[in-house]
Design an enzyme around this catalytic site. Structure first.
Site, PDB file in Angstrom:
ATOM      1  N   HIS A 214      23.297  31.406  47.408  1.00  0.00           N
ATOM      2  CA  HIS A 214      24.325  30.371  47.426  1.00  0.00           C
ATOM      3  C   HIS A 214      23.794  28.958  47.250  1.00  0.00           C
ATOM      4  O   HIS A 214      24.346  28.153  46.519  1.00  0.00           O
ATOM      5  CB  HIS A 214      25.050  30.451  48.766  1.00  0.00           C
ATOM      6  N   ARG A 321      35.349  34.025  35.943  1.00  0.00           N
ATOM      7  CA  ARG A 321      35.132  35.000  37.024  1.00  0.00           C
ATOM      8  C   ARG A 321      36.328  34.947  37.986  1.00  0.00           C
ATOM      9  O   ARG A 321      36.291  34.248  38.988  1.00  0.00           O
ATOM     10  CB  ARG A 321      33.838  34.664  37.779  1.00  0.00           C
ATOM     11  N   ARG A 357      38.030  37.502  32.706  1.00  0.00           N
ATOM     12  CA  ARG A 357      37.580  38.815  33.166  1.00  0.00           C
ATOM     13  C   ARG A 357      38.463  39.285  34.313  1.00  0.00           C
ATOM     14  O   ARG A 357      38.789  38.496  35.208  1.00  0.00           O
ATOM     15  CB  ARG A 357      36.122  38.695  33.645  1.00  0.00           C
ATOM     16  N   GLU A 459      27.115  46.194  31.339  1.00  0.00           N
ATOM     17  CA  GLU A 459      26.224  45.820  32.436  1.00  0.00           C
ATOM     18  C   GLU A 459      25.826  47.025  33.294  1.00  0.00           C
ATOM     19  O   GLU A 459      25.123  46.889  34.284  1.00  0.00           O
ATOM     20  CB  GLU A 459      26.858  44.726  33.306  1.00  0.00           C
ATOM     21  N   ASN A 482      22.724  40.027  34.146  1.00  0.00           N
ATOM     22  CA  ASN A 482      22.406  39.964  35.585  1.00  0.00           C
ATOM     23  C   ASN A 482      22.482  41.356  36.203  1.00  0.00           C
ATOM     24  O   ASN A 482      21.578  41.778  36.923  1.00  0.00           O
ATOM     25  CB  ASN A 482      23.408  39.087  36.347  1.00  0.00           C
ATOM     26  N   ASP A 483      23.578  42.052  35.919  1.00  0.00           N
ATOM     27  CA  ASP A 483      23.748  43.384  36.503  1.00  0.00           C
ATOM     28  C   ASP A 483      23.014  44.450  35.708  1.00  0.00           C
ATOM     29  O   ASP A 483      22.524  45.414  36.283  1.00  0.00           O
ATOM     30  CB  ASP A 483      25.240  43.738  36.611  1.00  0.00           C
ATOM     31  N   ARG A 493      19.624  42.097  42.607  1.00  0.00           N
ATOM     32  CA  ARG A 493      19.516  40.766  41.992  1.00  0.00           C
ATOM     33  C   ARG A 493      19.467  39.645  43.019  1.00  0.00           C
ATOM     34  O   ARG A 493      19.051  38.530  42.709  1.00  0.00           O
ATOM     35  CB  ARG A 493      20.665  40.530  40.999  1.00  0.00           C
ATOM     36  N   CYS A 530      26.572  36.842  28.475  1.00  0.00           N
ATOM     37  CA  CYS A 530      26.869  35.881  29.536  1.00  0.00           C
ATOM     38  C   CYS A 530      25.856  36.122  30.659  1.00  0.00           C
ATOM     39  O   CYS A 530      25.114  37.074  30.620  1.00  0.00           O
ATOM     40  CB  CYS A 530      28.309  36.017  30.030  1.00  0.00           C
TER      41      CYS A 530
HETATM   42  C1  PEP Z   1      26.343  39.714  34.731  1.00  0.00           C
HETATM   43  O1  PEP Z   1      26.284  40.702  35.460  1.00  0.00           O
HETATM   44  O2  PEP Z   1      25.436  39.403  33.930  1.00  0.00           O
HETATM   45  C2  PEP Z   1      27.521  38.822  34.766  1.00  0.00           C
HETATM   46  C3  PEP Z   1      27.663  37.827  33.932  1.00  0.00           C
HETATM   47  O3  PEP Z   1      28.453  39.046  35.735  1.00  0.00           O
HETATM   48  P1  PEP Z   1      28.316  38.582  37.256  1.00  0.00           P
HETATM   49  O4  PEP Z   1      27.101  37.704  37.349  1.00  0.00           O
HETATM   50  O5  PEP Z   1      29.575  37.903  37.583  1.00  0.00           O
HETATM   51  O6  PEP Z   1      28.141  39.889  37.948  1.00  0.00           O
HETATM   52 MG    MG Z   2      28.047  41.466  36.459  1.00  0.00          MG
END
Ligand code: PEP
Ligand code: MG
Length: 606
Positions: A214, A321, A357, A459, A482-483, A493, A530
């Site tokens: 955060h 988001r 999304r 993802e 990211n995921d 993560r 993204c």
């Molecule tokens: C991701 O997983 O890369 C993504 C953009 O979604 P979030 O970070 O919201 O899980």
């Molecule tokens: Mg994600």
């Protein structure tokens, strides 16, 4: 990055003659900050423990209630300040946090626990608060869920505030920081940042924290250079010490020599000139030197990001988001409320594309109302999350679809489905989209003349391996790196300790991206990336060489990313990729170095 003007501080100050100390950690937020050190007093006040005689118990409870009321009023005041400055970037985040703290001071388990300890154990109020706080912190720390575990920090913040009010100790912390000062602390909480007038601090160092945490996210969105995980606090911070933070490299320098100070001042000036230039050119399209256009869009994580997005020169919003409409509240937003919020985003974006999304609740993003209904499960990251959750409660998806379809009347909207792992999920979402549109038409509600495009977030590793089939049912793909990295490498993560395993350029990840790019080419559908990786200048060339032409990044980085693109040459990157080895980590590392040498990375990125 946008930073406050502390130019007078950057003139060489009278640097006291203490030994220079350099600490290496993780860069949470890039940029260079230089200024007087300010050690945040984040330890809780010392308290004594003693027994209360029975006839004084009532008085002791009253003493606690007074401290509680005082703490409550202090936070309520902070909250109204946050609401007044609602144009400030972080108001949404701050408001949620302060509301959670207020809740804890009202009729919470925490408050009940303290009263019980005073009454039943005959403890003085300070000791009762301390024990209750420690117990609850322990319970939270033992939870596997990182989002809920982070509530332990809130207990600790509220507990320390109560102790300060009980013992009448001043909150010596963050509000006393001089303008342009640099905060150093074992832990800087989002709450600490929230209690500052914006643009007050130049930089920060926190011993704990990840890029995904955060505080890191807030520092980046506030444009404050930040470093974490330096291993230990600096040893020689004096009341007149100066420090330098190099957020890109994750370096903290305490008591810099005059030579170091001047070196960084020059570097900072260059960064500022570069950023100013990037900002002036933010509305120019991002074409590489060999005339390939890369579309740079922004991610909207909180509705308060909108201002920054509009000023960023982004060619649209690549990811809204929507889960943030569901978090930090006890109830659920209905279709009407979601529509009003999404309409505002779409209208403000004028005709620029907006990719909305459907909610990605679950994992580290919790919504109390949904937790109550579905439970949290033993492992939320692998539990009922995102589209799986939406499809298990069709009325949720229908309400969200209604809101999105109605908002789509006001602009150029696409719909994105998170955490897709099967073709059937996309088919089900499309069916809900079509039936919702029909219902709305029947009710004479204004809807767009044609259906928005429907895309899948790629993802989950399974989605990669069915990409060909999925592409036939989708209008576009968006790679959620990211995921994808987390699920492919089984590395959380949000967990600092997983840093070395959370490797976004692992050979398996590159292989998966290649499969995804090929599937999109074959089906002739667009692909975007993204997530944080797209804004990483060392990795962006790899994406570009692999054929990616659309990315979505943090709003504040959009002008810089566009500028980087203009100094790149796709042909050079492609040549490196053809000659490189992407099957081993060593080969990939060499490839990244070779690509960095082909463009002006050192001149453009600081
Ligand atoms: C991701 O997983 O890369 C993504 C953009 O979604 P979030 O970070 O919201 O899980
Ligand atoms: Mg994600």
């Amino acid at each position: 990055m946008t930073q406050a003007d502390f130019s007078s501080i950057y003139k060489t100050p009278d640097l006291p003659n203490h030994p220079e100390e350099i600490l290496h950690g993780i860069g949470l937020s890039s940029g260079i900050a230089m200024g007087p050190a300010f050690m945040l007093d984040s330890v809780s006040p010392e308290v004594n423990e003693y027994k209360i005689i029975k006839k004084n118990l009532k008085l002791e409870i009253e003493r606690f209630e007074k401290a509680r009321e005082r703490s409550y009023n202090q936070i309520a005041q902070l909250l109204s300040k946050a609401e007044i400055t609602s144009s400030s970037n972080d108001s949404e985040e701050i408001t949620l946090l302060l509301e959670a703290h207020l809740g804890m001071l009202y009729s919470s388990r925490f408050v009940r626990g303290v009263r019980k300890r005073i009454e039943e154990n005959r403890l003085n109020a300070e000791a009762a608060v301390r024990y209750e706080m420690e117990d609850m912190e322990r319970v939270f720390a033992e939870l596997d869920d990182s989002y809920i575990a982070s509530r332990g920090q809130d207990v600790s913040d509220v507990g320390k505030r109560l102790l300060r009010n009980l013992t009448d100790q001043k909150y010596t912390a963050i509000k006393n920081i001089p303008d342009g000062g640099i905060l150093l602390s074992e832990e800087i909480t989002p709450m600490d940042l929230a209690s500052l007038p914006s643009n007050r601090i130049a930089g920060l160092m926190s011993l704990v924290g990840t890029r995904q945490g955060h505080t890191g996210i807030m520092a980046r969105s506030m444009g404050i250079p930040a470093v974490s995980s330096t291993g230990s606090m600096p040893k020689h911070v004096h009341s007149n010490s100066y420090v330098i933070i190099d957020g890109a490299k994750g370096i903290l320098i305490v008591n810099p020599t005059e030579e170091t100070w001047k070196k960084y001042r020059r570097q900072k000036e260059i960064v500022e000139i570069e950023h100013d230039q990037a900002t002036r050119q933010k509305d120019f399209p991002a074409y590489t030197k060999d005339k390939v256009e890369v579309l740079v869009q922004a991610n909207l994580t909180h509705f308060s990001d909108m201002d920054r997005i509009l000023k960023s020169g982004a060619s649209g919003i690549g990811l809204v988001r929507t889960e943030f409409m569901f978090m930090g509240r006890e109830d659920l937003p209905d279709a009407r409320e979601q529509f009003a919020k999404l309409k505002a985003v779409v209208k403000a974006s004028k005709k620029l594309p907006v990719t909305i999304r459907t909610m990605d609740i679950g994992g580290d993003k919790m919504a109390p109302a949904l937790n109550k209904r579905f439970g949290i499960g033993p492992n939320p990251a692998l539990g009922l999350r995102a589209i799986r959750l939406s499809l298990s409660a069709p009325e949720l998806l229908e309400a969200q679809m209604e809101a999105i379809l109605r908002a789509a009347v006001y602009g150029n909207v696409d719909i994105l489905v998170p955490m897709v792992s099967s073709v059937d999920e996309i088919k089900q979402v499309r069916a809900v989209m079509e039936s919702t549109l029909k219902d709305l038409r029947k009710k004479n509600v204004k809807v767009p003349s044609k259906l928005p495009k429907l895309g899948a977030m790629i993802e989950i590793p399974a989605a990669i391996f069915i990409a060909d089939e999925l592409a036939k049912e989708c209008d576009f793909f968006s790679l959620g790196t990211n995921d994808l990295v987390q699920y492919t490498l089984a590395a959380d993560r949000g967990d600092e300790a997983m840093g070395q395993f959370y490797n976004p350029v692992h050979p398996a990840i590159l292989k998966m991206i290649k499969i995804c790019v090929d599937a999109c080419d074959k089906a002739n559908i667009p692909l975007s990336v993204c997530g944080e990786l797209a804004g990483d200048p060392t990795i962006l060339p790899l994406f570009i060489a692999m054929g990616i032409r659309k990315i979505a990044v943090q709003p504040l980085t959009v002008p810089d990313v566009k500028k980087w693109v203009r100094t790149m040459n796709v042909g050079d990157f492609k040549q490196c990729l053809e000659q490189g080895d992407v099957t081993t980590q060593e080969g990939i590392d060499k490839l990244i170095t070779a690509m960095s040498r082909c463009w002006d990375i050192d001149k453009v990125v600081h």
